[in-house]
Design a protein around this motif. Sequence first.
Motif, PDB file in Angstrom:
ATOM      1  N   ARG A   6       1.785  18.889   2.797  1.00 16.59           N
ATOM      2  CA  ARG A   6       0.398  18.476   2.600  1.00 16.59           C
ATOM      3  C   ARG A   6       0.311  17.361   1.558  1.00 16.59           C
ATOM      4  NH1 ARG A   6      -5.033  22.059   2.027  1.00 16.59           N
ATOM      5  NH2 ARG A   6      -4.759  21.890   4.272  1.00 16.59           N
ATOM      6  N   SER A   7       1.095  17.473   0.475  1.00 12.73           N
ATOM      7  CA  SER A   7       1.052  16.453  -0.555  1.00 12.73           C
ATOM      8  C   SER A   7       1.650  15.141  -0.074  1.00 12.73           C
ATOM      9  CB  SER A   7       1.799  16.936  -1.809  1.00 12.73           C
ATOM     10  OG  SER A   7       3.181  17.112  -1.537  1.00 12.73           O
ATOM     11  N   THR A 160      -1.861   4.757   5.369  1.00  7.77           N
ATOM     12  CA  THR A 160      -1.070   4.155   4.292  1.00  7.77           C
ATOM     13  C   THR A 160       0.420   4.263   4.587  1.00  7.77           C
ATOM     14  OG1 THR A 160      -2.778   4.637   2.643  1.00  7.77           O
ATOM     15  CG2 THR A 160      -0.538   4.289   1.830  1.00  7.77           C
ATOM     16  N   LEU A 161       0.862   5.411   5.081  1.00  9.81           N
ATOM     17  CA  LEU A 161       2.276   5.583   5.426  1.00  9.81           C
ATOM     18  C   LEU A 161       2.709   4.597   6.500  1.00  9.81           C
ATOM     19  CD1 LEU A 161       2.624   9.484   5.434  1.00  9.81           C
ATOM     20  CD2 LEU A 161       3.782   7.884   3.897  1.00  9.81           C
ATOM     21  N   PRO A 235       6.783   1.828  -0.896  1.00  3.15           N
ATOM     22  CA  PRO A 235       6.614   3.266  -1.149  1.00  3.15           C
ATOM     23  C   PRO A 235       5.991   3.615  -2.500  1.00  3.15           C
ATOM     24  CG  PRO A 235       8.742   2.865  -0.107  1.00  3.15           C
ATOM     25  CD  PRO A 235       8.166   1.524  -0.448  1.00  3.15           C
ATOM     26  N   VAL A 236       5.895   2.657  -3.432  1.00  3.15           N
ATOM     27  CA  VAL A 236       5.287   2.990  -4.731  1.00  3.15           C
ATOM     28  C   VAL A 236       3.827   3.404  -4.570  1.00  3.15           C
ATOM     29  CG1 VAL A 236       6.833   1.438  -5.983  1.00  3.15           C
ATOM     30  CG2 VAL A 236       4.583   0.612  -5.264  1.00  3.15           C
ATOM     31  N   VAL A 237       3.194   3.005  -3.455  1.00  2.00           N
ATOM     32  CA  VAL A 237       1.792   3.394  -3.270  1.00  2.00           C
ATOM     33  C   VAL A 237       1.653   4.904  -3.142  1.00  2.00           C
ATOM     34  CG1 VAL A 237       1.272   1.183  -2.158  1.00  2.00           C
ATOM     35  CG2 VAL A 237       1.796   3.172  -0.743  1.00  2.00           C
ATOM     36  N   LEU A 238       2.737   5.575  -2.760  1.00  2.00           N
ATOM     37  CA  LEU A 238       2.683   7.022  -2.617  1.00  2.00           C
ATOM     38  C   LEU A 238       2.605   7.720  -3.967  1.00  2.00           C
ATOM     39  CD1 LEU A 238       5.343   7.457   0.223  1.00  2.00           C
ATOM     40  CD2 LEU A 238       2.860   7.156   0.422  1.00  2.00           C
ATOM     41  N   LEU A 239       2.830   6.965  -5.046  1.00  2.00           N
ATOM     42  CA  LEU A 239       2.675   7.516  -6.389  1.00  2.00           C
ATOM     43  C   LEU A 239       1.213   7.651  -6.764  1.00  2.00           C
ATOM     44  CD1 LEU A 239       5.456   5.503  -8.279  1.00  2.00           C
ATOM     45  CD2 LEU A 239       5.595   7.850  -7.397  1.00  2.00           C
ATOM     46  N   GLY A 240       0.344   6.944  -6.024  1.00  2.00           N
ATOM     47  CA  GLY A 240      -1.089   7.042  -6.256  1.00  2.00           C
ATOM     48  C   GLY A 240      -1.548   6.235  -7.452  1.00  2.00           C
ATOM     49  N   LYS A 244      -1.333   1.931  -6.178  1.00  2.00           N
ATOM     50  CA  LYS A 244      -1.881   1.512  -4.888  1.00  2.00           C
ATOM     51  C   LYS A 244      -2.493   0.123  -4.980  1.00  2.00           C
ATOM     52  CE  LYS A 244      -3.080   6.106  -3.091  1.00  2.00           C
ATOM     53  NZ  LYS A 244      -4.204   6.937  -2.578  1.00  2.00           N
ATOM     54  N   ALA A 245      -3.380  -0.060  -5.930  1.00  2.00           N
ATOM     55  CA  ALA A 245      -4.055  -1.350  -6.076  1.00  2.00           C
ATOM     56  C   ALA A 245      -3.076  -2.442  -6.458  1.00  2.00           C
ATOM     57  CB  ALA A 245      -5.164  -1.240  -7.124  1.00  2.00           C
ATOM     58  N   ALA A 246      -2.097  -2.113  -7.313  1.00  2.00           N
ATOM     59  CA  ALA A 246      -1.121  -3.106  -7.752  1.00  2.00           C
ATOM     60  C   ALA A 246      -0.284  -3.587  -6.579  1.00  2.00           C
ATOM     61  CB  ALA A 246      -0.226  -2.520  -8.840  1.00  2.00           C
TER      62      ALA A 246
END
Length: 307
Positions: A6-7, A160-161, A235-240, A244-246
């Motif tokens: 789920r996460s 996003t994925l 994949p850094v966007v998955l860190l939240g 994400k914006a960066a």
Amino acid sequence: MKDLCRSWFSEEAPARRLGVVRILVGLYATVFIAIRSFHWLDVARLPVRRFDPVGVLGGLTGPFSPTVVAALSGATLLAAVAFTLGWRFRMVAPVFATLLLVMTTHGNSWGQILHTENLLVLHVIILALSPADAAYALGGRTPVDNTPRHDFGWALRIMTLVVVIAYVIAGLAKLRNGGFDWLTGDVLRNQVAHDNLRKIVLGDVHSPIGAWLVQFGWLFPPMAIASVLVELGAPVVLLGGRWKAAWASAAWAFHVGVLVLMAILFPYPISGIAFVSMLPVEKLADRVPFLHSPGIDHTKRAAEGHG
């Protein structure tokens, strides 16, 4: 394991965010179809021998006739408008996703397969399977609170994925085709020079900036490294959080660089719509009076089993 899945594959998000993402993707798709329909009709008039069916149309023995292409283009455009408005979404959205998949596939079967179109189609399919009509949908009546929920976040996470996978594949392809020379050698410089020279010879639109910069060889290794870092770093966007914006900003800047150096436009990323699933775009709705009009119930809850 269930919590881990789920996460990884889902996140909590308010219904308003999913609704705004639907509107933004739908608006882009509507404009895209209105413009692209002329191309679809033009290629449908090419000699049949030029048709090489791919994807879901791989089994076709021949292309659609221009009349059929015109009819399907019109239907796709109408469905895109309904999708954007959230009108009868549970019925219209799957139809629109199917039509868009068929029309883009038919268009790509005549020539170059455009991966930016594929990203748009995948995003539409994901939204069509989600409760994206739970906010800002035409004719909504049943209220739902604005608490972040997995019901409304999983589609955004999957979108996003898909973006992450697309960029990582692009980065790996660069290293596979160019090797370490892509990062330290003249691969990017030669690519920019070749692309612009070819366009000049053919009388096509080229980048005078890119054509001028190729004389400065030292500029291109840093740009090549930056491009691979952006793609493989997706994949850094998955860190939240701010990641994400960066990353979305870096990816957008990367596409601006491609446009400046090679006059190649990737409209879906350049528009920023490709990255909206990562961002708190519901804040945009507060600035649009139309979304607060009586005709659009921004607190509608999907009644078809999405509770």
